[in-house]
Write a protein that holds these residues in place. Structure first.
Motif, mmCIF file in Angstrom:
data_model
loop_
_atom_site.group_PDB
_atom_site.id
_atom_site.type_symbol
_atom_site.label_atom_id
_atom_site.label_comp_id
_atom_site.label_asym_id
_atom_site.label_seq_id
_atom_site.Cartn_x
_atom_site.Cartn_y
_atom_site.Cartn_z
ATOM 1 N N GLU A 1 0.854 -1.184 0.000
ATOM 2 C CA GLU A 1 0.000 0.000 0.000
ATOM 3 C C GLU A 1 0.892 1.238 0.000
ATOM 4 O O GLU A 1 2.042 1.182 0.419
ATOM 5 C CB GLU A 1 -0.834 0.014 1.290
ATOM 6 N N ASP A 2 0.308 2.372 -0.428
ATOM 7 C CA ASP A 2 1.099 3.603 -0.300
ATOM 8 C C ASP A 2 1.029 4.091 1.148
ATOM 9 O O ASP A 2 0.097 3.754 1.891
ATOM 10 C CB ASP A 2 0.623 4.678 -1.277
ATOM 11 N N SER B 1 3.244 16.594 -6.156
ATOM 12 C CA SER B 1 2.209 15.622 -5.852
ATOM 13 C C SER B 1 1.428 16.026 -4.592
ATOM 14 O O SER B 1 0.195 15.930 -4.551
ATOM 15 C CB SER B 1 2.877 14.263 -5.690
ATOM 16 N N GLY C 1 7.852 8.351 -14.760
ATOM 17 C CA GLY C 1 7.570 7.365 -13.710
ATOM 18 C C GLY C 1 8.742 7.045 -12.806
ATOM 19 O O GLY C 1 8.603 6.224 -11.888
ATOM 20 N N SER D 1 7.865 7.611 -8.960
ATOM 21 C CA SER D 1 6.998 6.583 -8.360
ATOM 22 C C SER D 1 7.772 5.282 -8.193
ATOM 23 O O SER D 1 7.631 4.567 -7.203
ATOM 24 C CB SER D 1 5.790 6.301 -9.257
ATOM 25 N N TYR D 2 8.596 4.979 -9.184
ATOM 26 C CA TYR D 2 9.354 3.729 -9.178
ATOM 27 C C TYR D 2 10.297 3.647 -7.982
ATOM 28 O O TYR D 2 10.429 2.608 -7.334
ATOM 29 C CB TYR D 2 10.133 3.628 -10.504
ATOM 30 N N ASN E 1 5.924 3.957 -1.672
ATOM 31 C CA ASN E 1 4.942 3.566 -2.701
ATOM 32 C C ASN E 1 3.962 4.686 -3.035
ATOM 33 O O ASN E 1 2.791 4.416 -3.324
ATOM 34 C CB ASN E 1 4.143 2.331 -2.256
ATOM 35 N N ARG E 2 4.413 5.929 -2.951
ATOM 36 C CA ARG E 2 3.515 7.047 -3.284
ATOM 37 C C ARG E 2 3.186 7.022 -4.773
ATOM 38 O O ARG E 2 4.068 6.786 -5.600
ATOM 39 C CB ARG E 2 4.183 8.403 -2.955
ATOM 40 N N HIS E 3 1.925 7.285 -5.118
ATOM 41 C CA HIS E 3 1.527 7.313 -6.533
ATOM 42 C C HIS E 3 1.793 8.717 -7.077
ATOM 43 O O HIS E 3 0.873 9.474 -7.393
ATOM 44 C CB HIS E 3 0.056 6.926 -6.682
ATOM 45 N N GLN F 1 0.602 9.856 -10.780
ATOM 46 C CA GLN F 1 -0.841 10.094 -10.912
ATOM 47 C C GLN F 1 -1.209 11.489 -10.430
ATOM 48 O O GLN F 1 -1.959 12.205 -11.076
ATOM 49 C CB GLN F 1 -1.624 9.053 -10.115
#
Ligand code: SF4
Ligand code: SF4
Length: 445
Positions: free
Chosen positions: A366-367, A390, A413, A416-417, A422-424, A427
């Motif tokens: 999960e983030d 973000s 990306g 995020s990678y 694990n922050r999106h 997006q």
């Protein structure tokens, strides 16, 4: 040959997820079978959708124009089979939103359109003739961007172009279609490069290839040995194939914030696009089929020549189907590709690959809240503060996101990678970009 040029920032995806190119890099290009029905979307490119010039019930030939450009930044579309127009209706599209499409029932006769013929030797064509051939062939950036190539090759007169770079980096993990095109058709890529040099009036060009494709480098080097073309080897790093990063790696020129490659005298064209230009000139062939990689958790990872409009489900069946416990199917690569929710969506001009990932290959977890480690800042090839943009997007503070140069984000990306929480991030940044552009449009800027 220059060696292992590179840029600031970026990541080495092979260190954490397997880079995956080994799955298909040694598989020669094969023809994909053709389905009983092809779906040709009117939006396969950046810009205005194409406008249909056929109606249900019309008989069409393979390579026949079925939709004309809808504006200057637009291109025509062509039938990829011979048969009968069934309907013009919204159909699933790889963008995730249904789009109007011309659906054609295949008669399996493969009657080639009579207009398809060679345009004659390059020496007899003017730069304007070549741009016209590219436009009439419906060619767009085939690396995934799908920007109309005739527009890219028509810079305003005040922008002096002195550098052409043919992009053979193919830095996305798993994808090998450009690799195979350069290896199997190096002469086409070189002759397409010469055509673009003639359009732009440049006396030297570079064909830039990542160092993990040594056989392609050798093949292109051999094909280009009599030409004013330098084959350059790039360090293996993601996103080495992004335009601004490529220009920096080769010329040391930085494209300023908000500016385009042409502002520093450079034009970048994908290697597959260069080949398509050669085919359009020499055979009169419009863009109605392309090479894609079908890989990941599929039974036989492959590089296929696919007729545009072929449903993704058909392409996957062609390689023996999915294998393993599939988490998602992506159009494109794992870093910038688009997750597919409907496998009836067809392959279009900008589709470079279909990638199936099983649960073990995707990222678990999960983030969680940002721990201020700064890793996203360190890898951002555009020198941005991804965590800040973000966070502002999450608070709907798009003005602050704009001040933090959100529009410079190339959506690679990397942030995020790398993020351990694990922050999106991408997006959120994508949302900020779209809101900023909407606001600018509202304000008339
Ligand atoms: S902020 Fe944009 S350009 Fe920077 S790493 Fe993230 S996705 Fe890439
Ligand atoms: S990498 Fe993730 S956790 Fe680290 S600063 Fe950026 S957003 Fe925060």
């Amino acid at each position: 040959m220059a060696s292992r040029l590179s840029f600031k920032g970026g990541v080495h995806p092979l260190k954490r997820i397997h880079h995956g190119k080994y799955l298909a890099e040694n598989r020669a290009i094969e023809k994909c079978s053709v389905p009983g029905e092809v779906i040709i979307p009117l939006s396969q490119h950046i810009g205005a959708p194409s406008k249909p010039v056929v109606s249900p019930g019309d008989k069409v030939d393979m390579g026949q124009m079925i939709a004309e450009p809808g504006g200057f930044v637009s291109v025509p579309c062509f039938s990829s089979v011979s048969g009968t127009v069934k309907e013009i209706v919204p159909r699933p599209h790889i963008s995730g939103k249904p789009e109007m499409a011309i659906v054609i029932e295949n008669d399996f006769e493969d009657r080639l359109c009579k207009d398809i013929k060679s345009k004659g030797p390059l020496e007899n064509l003017s730069p304007q003739d070549i741009v016209g051939i590219i436009k009439n062939a419906g060619i767009v950036g085939m690396g995934g961007a799908a920007f109309p190539t005739h527009v890219k090759l028509s810079p305003p007169p005040d922008k002096k172009i002195d550098t052409l770079i043919i992009n053979g980096a193919e830095c996305e993990p798993y994808l090998t279609a450009d690799h195979r095109v350069m290896l199997e058709y190096p002469g086409d890529v070189v002759r397409g490069t010469k055509a673009v040099m003639k359009i732009l009036g440049v006396s030297r060009a570079y064909i830039a290839i990542e160092d993990n494709k040594r056989n392609a480098i050798a093949a292109i080097d051999e094909a280009a040995k009599e030409e004013d073309i330098d084959v350059v080897s790039l360090k293996v790093k993601y996103p080495q194939g992004a335009e601004k990063q490529l220009i920096y790696a080769i010329t040391n020129r930085e494209v300023p914030s908000g500016k385009l490659p042409m502002d520093v005298g450079a034009v970048v064209v994908n290697a597959g696009t260069a080949r398509q230009i050669a085919l359009a000139i020499e055979k009169g062939m419009p863009l109605y089929e392309r090479v894609i990689t079908v890989t990941g958790s599929v039974n036989t990872p492959s590089n296929l020549l696919v007729r545009l409009g072929t449903p993704i489900s058909h392409v996957i069946a062609q390689v023996g189907g999915l294998s393993g416990n599939i988490d998602k199917v992506i159009a494109g690569g794992p870093m910038m590709g688009i997750t597919q929710f409907d496998l009836d969506a067809p392959v279009i001009k900008g589709t470079s690959g279909i990638l199936a990932l099983d649960i073990g290959m995707t990222r678990p977890g999960e983030d969680s809240p940002c721990i201020r480690c700064g890793k996203c800042v360190g890898v951002c090839p555009m020198g941005l503060l991804p965590y800040l943009i973000s966070a502002n997007a999450e608070k709907n503070n798009f003005e602050a996101a704009e001040k933090a140069n959100a529009l410079d984000c190339i959506e690679c990306g990397c942030c995020s990678y790398i993020c351990p929480a694990n922050r999106h991030l991408v997006q959120g940044i994508r949302l900020a970009k779209s809101e900023i552009l909407k606001e600018r449009k509202r304000a008339g800027n």
